[in-house]
Design an enzyme around this catalytic site. Structure first.
Site, PDB file in Angstrom:
ATOM      1  N   SER A   1      56.854  98.949  24.648  1.00  0.00           N
ATOM      2  CA  SER A   1      55.619  98.593  24.518  1.00  0.00           C
ATOM      3  C   SER A   1      55.127  98.949  23.132  1.00  0.00           C
ATOM      4  O   SER A   1      55.116 100.345  23.514  1.00  0.00           O
ATOM      5  CB  SER A   1      54.985  97.353  25.378  1.00  0.00           C
ATOM      6  OG  SER A   1      53.687  98.227  25.015  1.00  0.00           O
ATOM      7  N   LYS A   2      54.418  97.855  22.261  1.00  0.00           N
ATOM      8  CA  LYS A   2      53.504  98.321  21.098  1.00  0.00           C
ATOM      9  C   LYS A   2      52.494 100.167  21.862  1.00  0.00           C
ATOM     10  O   LYS A   2      51.576 100.353  21.147  1.00  0.00           O
ATOM     11  CB  LYS A   2      52.984  97.757  20.148  1.00  0.00           C
ATOM     12  CG  LYS A   2      54.142  97.201  19.091  1.00  0.00           C
ATOM     13  CD  LYS A   2      53.119  96.503  18.071  1.00  0.00           C
ATOM     14  CE  LYS A   2      53.522  96.967  16.793  1.00  0.00           C
ATOM     15  NZ  LYS A   2      53.560  98.130  16.126  1.00  0.00           N
TER      16      LYS A   2
END
Ligand code: GLU
Length: 483
Positions: free
Chosen positions: A262-263
């Protein structure tokens, strides 16, 4: 189950243009592309843009440019009006992608067929009704699913909003995944799924099944996050009487702490990596190793070598952990392998315009610093002093316990040697032997770079040339004098 069937290999990457080209999509594209190349098959790009609200042309453009930048060209599709490409020619990269939004007539035909055969039906349940149903099931401890309320609705009221549901048979679906082996699924858990909003708005599971069939896709190679869709798609294939493709679900890509990528931890779009100066060949190599490894566990592979070595049987089941240090290391390796002029060309977009005025000088600088570059974006900081001497404190010129006077004298002696530029290096080295290496070479290097760490003084001197070298030694001397 074999990965190399007699029939022609036809695979696809089917991104939804709801965001930029994601690392996971690029990895899936690469594995499909390699599989196609290995088996001399066909690789297709299909833009899944039926969700008009979330899809955008900008994202489509980003995905296409990203794939092209990585070198993952597709072999088939509507011909680009201006390319003049011949449809029979392969690997030209001149095809537009297939777009689901341009194929609505095809889906409509199949949706009508399912409705006519009573394998699908209109559902008029409102959001509130569905929510109520869901809660009632949960409160009884049942897994929530659609109750089938509209299944036998003989008096449809088309003045109400509706969707089209697929009559999901209660059965067990078994398929043989090339990576995961035998996968079983109890369809009683599913409930009748919505397959279209209306005749011209199919949803993902239906559109995929129809397209994979129409496009004669032999192998569906995609991320593991889609594995729960596979039984639904197989049910739809059964209902439509079409052949099941072979499935291969690739392991998820995980963040370094093994959570879903995930970012929060890492950049997730190919664009970010491109902007930071990772080379496409690095990313190809890195993505290939996210879930796959060769027999002898090698790390460095060109695209050509990957085509030869790649094999779905060597794809792991467990999650593939993203390792940023490895990516940096790989990038450094690929940068090192590039000829200075080629690397200089790739660096052009990462440096101020005026650095490119003297290409020869620029290339020399690239050559000197090549081994130290991990990402192209770091290059300007690394080499800025070549183009403009930074301000630095006079005391940085003084080596260890040397006196200011001694340092000054050494710099003056060096100045006179550099005036005669051609033989300067040998003479400075002789001077360094007699007056101390640290005492002479340290201030010279600082005079040239203005910093505590840099390449050696002679490398810099050669790149700077006589005039600039003399100027910088002079600057150092006056700095010391006035300190
Ligand atoms: N449009 C789907 C996605 O973006 C494609 C899934 C598939 O390959 O079937 O993930």
């Amino acid at each position: 189950m074999t990965e190399n069937p007699k029939k022609e290999v036809r695979v696809r990457i089917a991104p939804s243009p709801t965001g930029s080209l994601h690392l996971g999509t690029a990895r899936t594209a690469l594995f499909n592309w390699l599989f196609a190349r290995k088996h001399e098959g066909t690789f297709i790009l299909r833009i899944e843009d039926t969700d008009l609200e979330r899809s955008s042309q900008e994202h489509e453009k980003n995905i296409i440019e990203g794939l092209q930048w990585l070198g993952l060209n597709w072999d088939e599709g509507p011909i680009n009006a201006d390319s003049g490409a011949d449809k029979r020619e392969k690997h030209t990269g001149n095809y537009g992608p297939y777009r689901q939004s341009e194929r609505l007539d095809i889906y409509e035909k199949y949706i009508k067929k399912l409705l006519q055969e009573n394998k699908a039906y209109y559902c008029f349940c409102s959001k509130e009704e569905l929510e109520e149903e869901r809660e009632a099931m949960l409160s009884q401890g049942l897994p929530p699913k659609y109750s089938g309320r509209c299944r036998n609705n003989h008096e449809p009221d088309f003045s109400r909003p509706s969707v089209i549901r697929f009559r999901v048979p209660e059965t067990e679906i078994i398929f043989h995944d090339l990576i995961r082996g035998k996968v079983k699924f109890d369809t009683r858990l599913i409930g009748d799924i919505v397959i279209a909003k209306d005749l011209r708005t199919p949803l993902y599971n239906l559109a995929v099944v129809i397209d994979d069939f129409e496009m004669k896709i032999s192998h569906v190679i995609r991320g593991e996050d889609h594995i729960s869709n596979t039984p639904k798609q197989i049910l739809l294939q059964n209902a439509l009487g079409i052949e099941e493709p072979i499935y291969a679900h690739l392991p998820l890509i995980l963040s370094p702490d093994r959570s879903k990528l995930s970012k929060r931890y890492l950049e997730t779009s190919i664009d970010d990596y491109r902007r930071e100066g990772y080379l496409p060949e690095t990313l190809i190599n890195f993505l290939a190793l996210l879930g796959w490894h060769s027999e002898e566990d090698r790390e460095i592979f060109s695209l050509g070598e990957l085509i030869k070595e790649f094999n779905l049987r060597r794809v792991q089941k467990g999650g593939a952990v993203f390792n940023l240090e490895k990516l940096d290391w790989l990038n450094g390796q690929y940068i090192m392998k590039l000829e200075p002029d080629k690397l200089a060309y790739r660096l052009e977009n990462f440096v101020p315009r005026d650095w490119l005025k003297d290409k020869e000088f620029f290339t020399k600088v690239v050559e000197i610093e090549k081994a130290r570059i991990k990402r192209l974006i770091d290059f300007p900081k690394l080499v800025g002093f070549f183009f403009e001497l930074p301000d630095y404190p006079a005391k940085l010129l003084i080596w260890d316990k040397t006196s200011k006077e001694n340092t000054l004298e050494n710099l003056r002696l060096i100045f006179s040697l550099v005036e005669n530029f051609a033989g300067a290096e040998g003479k400075i080295m002789a001077l360094a032997e007699s007056r101390g290496r640290g005492e002479t070479l340290w201030p010279l290097r600082v005079a040239f770079s203005g910093q505590a760490a840099s390449p050696g003084p002679f490398e810099i001197m050669k790149a700077l040339g006589r005039e600039e070298s003399l100027k910088r030694i002079e600057t150092a001397t006056s700095k010391l004098e006035s300190s």
